[in-house]
Design an enzyme around this catalytic site. Structure first.
Site, PDB file in Angstrom:
ATOM      1  N   GLU A  60       1.788  17.904  23.163  1.00  0.00           N
ATOM      2  CA  GLU A  60       1.660  19.249  22.566  1.00  0.00           C
ATOM      3  C   GLU A  60       2.520  20.313  23.251  1.00  0.00           C
ATOM      4  O   GLU A  60       2.037  21.386  23.604  1.00  0.00           O
ATOM      5  CB  GLU A  60       0.185  19.669  22.570  1.00  0.00           C
ATOM      6  CG  GLU A  60      -0.686  18.685  21.810  1.00  0.00           C
ATOM      7  CD  GLU A  60      -2.180  19.005  21.877  1.00  0.00           C
ATOM      8  OE1 GLU A  60      -2.562  19.974  22.543  1.00  0.00           O
ATOM      9  OE2 GLU A  60      -2.953  18.272  21.239  1.00  0.00           O
ATOM     10  N   ASN A  79       3.736  13.125  22.103  1.00  0.00           N
ATOM     11  CA  ASN A  79       2.611  13.198  21.174  1.00  0.00           C
ATOM     12  C   ASN A  79       2.336  14.654  20.787  1.00  0.00           C
ATOM     13  O   ASN A  79       2.350  15.530  21.649  1.00  0.00           O
ATOM     14  CB  ASN A  79       1.371  12.618  21.894  1.00  0.00           C
ATOM     15  CG  ASN A  79       0.194  12.354  20.988  1.00  0.00           C
ATOM     16  OD1 ASN A  79       0.325  11.664  19.984  1.00  0.00           O
ATOM     17  ND2 ASN A  79      -0.961  12.901  21.337  1.00  0.00           N
ATOM     18  N   HIS A 121      -4.255  15.184  12.792  1.00  0.00           N
ATOM     19  CA  HIS A 121      -5.592  15.748  12.572  1.00  0.00           C
ATOM     20  C   HIS A 121      -5.536  16.510  11.258  1.00  0.00           C
ATOM     21  O   HIS A 121      -5.118  17.673  11.213  1.00  0.00           O
ATOM     22  CB  HIS A 121      -5.968  16.711  13.709  1.00  0.00           C
ATOM     23  CG  HIS A 121      -6.280  16.020  14.992  1.00  0.00           C
ATOM     24  ND1 HIS A 121      -7.398  15.226  15.150  1.00  0.00           N
ATOM     25  CD2 HIS A 121      -5.636  15.986  16.180  1.00  0.00           C
ATOM     26  CE1 HIS A 121      -7.427  14.736  16.380  1.00  0.00           C
ATOM     27  NE2 HIS A 121      -6.356  15.190  17.024  1.00  0.00           N
ATOM     28  N   GLU A 149      -4.112  10.147  16.307  1.00  0.00           N
ATOM     29  CA  GLU A 149      -5.438  10.784  16.416  1.00  0.00           C
ATOM     30  C   GLU A 149      -5.996  11.091  15.034  1.00  0.00           C
ATOM     31  O   GLU A 149      -6.547  12.169  14.796  1.00  0.00           O
ATOM     32  CB  GLU A 149      -5.350  12.065  17.260  1.00  0.00           C
ATOM     33  CG  GLU A 149      -4.754  11.830  18.639  1.00  0.00           C
ATOM     34  CD  GLU A 149      -4.726  13.056  19.555  1.00  0.00           C
ATOM     35  OE1 GLU A 149      -5.398  14.062  19.235  1.00  0.00           O
ATOM     36  OE2 GLU A 149      -4.034  12.998  20.585  1.00  0.00           O
ATOM     37  N   ASP A 205      -7.840  11.903  11.762  1.00  0.00           N
ATOM     38  CA  ASP A 205      -9.137  12.232  11.157  1.00  0.00           C
ATOM     39  C   ASP A 205      -8.871  13.173   9.993  1.00  0.00           C
ATOM     40  O   ASP A 205      -7.846  13.868   9.974  1.00  0.00           O
ATOM     41  CB  ASP A 205     -10.147  12.805  12.166  1.00  0.00           C
ATOM     42  CG  ASP A 205      -9.630  13.958  13.009  1.00  0.00           C
ATOM     43  OD1 ASP A 205      -8.569  14.543  12.667  1.00  0.00           O
ATOM     44  OD2 ASP A 205     -10.284  14.298  14.014  1.00  0.00           O
TER      45      ASP A 205
HETATM   46  O1  9MR Z   1     -11.569  14.852  21.388  1.00  0.00           O
HETATM   47  C1  9MR Z   1     -11.292  15.554  22.596  1.00  0.00           C
HETATM   48  C2  9MR Z   1     -12.489  16.421  22.945  1.00  0.00           C
HETATM   49  O2  9MR Z   1     -13.574  15.604  23.318  1.00  0.00           O
HETATM   50  C3  9MR Z   1     -12.136  17.342  24.072  1.00  0.00           C
HETATM   51  O3  9MR Z   1     -13.193  18.245  24.313  1.00  0.00           O
HETATM   52  C4  9MR Z   1     -10.870  18.106  23.745  1.00  0.00           C
HETATM   53  C5  9MR Z   1     -10.496  19.003  24.900  1.00  0.00           C
HETATM   54  O4  9MR Z   1      -9.199  19.418  24.881  1.00  0.00           O
HETATM   55  O5  9MR Z   1      -9.816  17.197  23.479  1.00  0.00           O
HETATM   56  C6  9MR Z   1     -10.077  16.412  22.368  1.00  0.00           C
HETATM   57  O6  9MR Z   1      -8.965  15.572  22.101  1.00  0.00           O
HETATM   58  C7  9MR Z   1      -7.744  16.231  21.794  1.00  0.00           C
HETATM   59  C8  9MR Z   1      -6.627  15.366  22.283  1.00  0.00           C
HETATM   60  O7  9MR Z   1      -6.768  15.108  23.649  1.00  0.00           O
HETATM   61  C9  9MR Z   1      -5.265  15.990  22.015  1.00  0.00           C
HETATM   62  N1  9MR Z   1      -5.119  16.341  20.641  1.00  0.00           N
HETATM   63  C10 9MR Z   1      -6.191  17.124  20.072  1.00  0.00           C
HETATM   64  C11 9MR Z   1      -7.525  16.418  20.291  1.00  0.00           C
HETATM   65  C12 9MR Z   1      -8.626  17.194  19.604  1.00  0.00           C
HETATM   66  O8  9MR Z   1      -8.796  18.450  20.215  1.00  0.00           O
END
Ligand code: 9MR
Length: 469
Positions: free
Chosen positions: A171, A213, A250, A279, A281
């Site tokens: 990111e 990513n 997402h 990722e 969904d």
């Molecule tokens: O699913 C993850 C969630 O449990 C955490 O609280 C969050 C914190 O940043 O991160 C979520 O996963 C993220 C991933 O690491 C990077 N892309 C976005 C995902 C959804 O926020």
């Protein structure tokens, strides 16, 4: 597919040549696919992982270590998935909560679990503006750059040989129309922080695939997608080691599947990297969007796998949108059937989609190894372009190992160093001595590490000599 959009920087004649190639390759794949699809549907696989595997791909999920004791969760995990991504356990705050104190217990639970069952593992993530531990959040500048590179080196080294791929950088681009990098303390260490992270990762494990990513890079015409595309193109041209691009995908929180998604996947793949949906969904688990997204991956030979961001809706970071393939009770949803069908209808690439990682066009070492008096040797390989070059130096310890090392080389007249990674140079021209950093000086007998530098001018005829300290 909106095939008429010419990405910036690509010459039209190249574009047409590429298109002709893609069309004939697609025709060949379709011909091959017809037979394979027929065979596939005769005994269609009945789980996501098995179906993906029959087509040379993986189907995975984000996994949380604390759910591995939930029997309902692991029943589905074991039955349906052949790849995992730790959802939070390998993030920087989890693995290095205090500077230089590494904790891998939770991540190891997932790694051991997956290894015992033959599941592939994607490490997530090494360098990110978010989920930094407090000590790192407070850092800037050179101190942060060194700390970040040390983190990458230590964590990749710890997991060497165990993972399929790493999200090296996550990111790093801004949302919106700017196409700019995201502002962060990492970005403020210098624009080359991303390539420095990739190089450090490659030096720590030459065999794990290294991925960039991001989210909102699914729509081919979006400024953010184009900006990431140009970065990957530039990395491939300059030989920065990158093997894969992950589209988080997402399609929740207001985003949805874009109709040009396949163009995005195939355009990145055409740069010479694998692509993965990392990722996935989708709001309310819309079966059509799921089917299309999976079919798009299956249509792109270098789309090597798909990972959904959780198993049951109750496991989702956006559980309110019920965006996953299983409901809270673990029942398959309509979207599950749509995905399985799209996998079973998919085409097996004629050539295996997975390729060993490459660091781009490299030249063999230009000099034979030279044994320094203190028990180490060094080789250099150089990639040149008009007016510049990148030198990658491999340092190998002799039979007694090293506590530190120094590599001396004389640059050709007129050549100057503009950037160095994984070593400290004594100067920028003439005879330069490169000393190890705090994190890569100690090498066991026969072990190697790499450092590199970028120079202006011509980089030919350099002979490194190594001494251990
Ligand atoms: O699913 C993850 C969630 O449990 C955490 O609280 C969050 C914190 O940043 O991160 C979520 O996963 C993220 C991933 O690491 C990077 N892309 C976005 C995902 C959804 O926020």
């Amino acid at each position: 597919m909106s095939d008429d959009i010419t990405p910036a920087g690509r010459r039209p004649e190249t574009r047409h040549g590429t298109r002709a190639l893609l069309i004939s390759a697609a025709a060949a794949l379709l011909a091959a696919g017809a037979a394979l699809t027929f065979a596939g549907s005769a005994n269609a696989a009945s789980t996501l992982g098995a179906s993906a595997a029959e087509r040379g791909r993986y189907f995975g999920t984000a996994v949380a270590a604390n759910k591995l004791s939930d029997g309902a969760y692991t029943t589905i995990l074991n039955r349906e998935f052949n790849q995992v991504t730790p959802e939070n356990e390998m993030k920087i705050d989890a693995t290095e909560p205090q500077q230089n104190q590494f904790t891998f217990a939770n991540a190891d639970r997932i790694v051991n679990y997956a290894q015992q069952r033959g599941m592939k593992i994607k490490g997530h993530t090494l360098a990110w503006h978010s989920q930094q531990p407090g000590w790192m959040q407070r850092m800037e500048g050179t101190t942060l750059r060194q700390a970040m590179l040390n983190h990458v080196t230590q964590v990749v080294t710890y997991y060497r040989g165990k993972l399929d791929s790493w999200d090296v950088v996550n990111e790093a681009f801004a949302d919106g129309n700017s196409g700019a990098r995201r502002d962060s303390n990492l970005q403020r260490t210098g624009n080359d922080w991303i390539e420095a992270a990739f190089r450090a990762a490659r030096a720590a494990d030459p065999n794990v695939k290294l991925c960039y990513n991001d989210y909102n890079i699914d729509n081919w015409t979006a400024a953010k997608t184009q900006a990431v595309y140009r970065m990957v193109q530039d990395f491939k041209q300059r030989g920065v080691p990158i093997d894969c691009v992950g589209l988080q995908s997402h399609f929740t929180g207001g985003s949805s599947y874009p109709s040009n998604y396949r163009t995005t996947l195939s355009s990145f793949a055409a740069l010479g990297v694998d692509v993965q949906i990392t990722e996935l969904d989708i709001t309310n688990a819309d079966p059509n969007q799921y089917r299309n997204a999976v079919a798009d991956c299956m249509a792109v030979p270098r789309c090597t796998g798909i990972t959904v961001w959780g198993i049951r809706d109750s496991d989702s970071w956006r559980s309110g949108e019920r965006p996953l393939l299983f409901d809270g009770n673990g029942n398959k949803k309509q979207a599950y059937d749509a995905v399985l069908q799209a996998l079973n209808d998919g085409v097996t690439p004629t050539t295996p989609p997975t390729t060993p990682p490459t660091g781009g066009p490299t030249t063999p070492p230009t000099t034979p190894p030279t044994q320094g008096p203190g028990g180490c040797s060094a080789t250099v390989s150089v990639q040149s372009w008009t007016g510049g070059f990148v030198a990658t130096v491999r340092v190998t310890a002799g039979s007694s190992g090293t506590n530190g090392w120094r590599v001396t080389m004389t640059l050709p007249s007129g050549a100057t160093i503009v950037n160095t990674w994984n070593a400290q140079p004594s100067g920028t021209s003439g005879t330069v001595t490169f000393s190890n950093m705090s994190y890569n000086g100690r090498l066991g007998a026969g072990q190697s590490t790499e450092f590199g530098f970028q120079g202006n001018g011509v980089g030919t005829g350099m002979t490194p000599s190594c001494s251990a300290t």
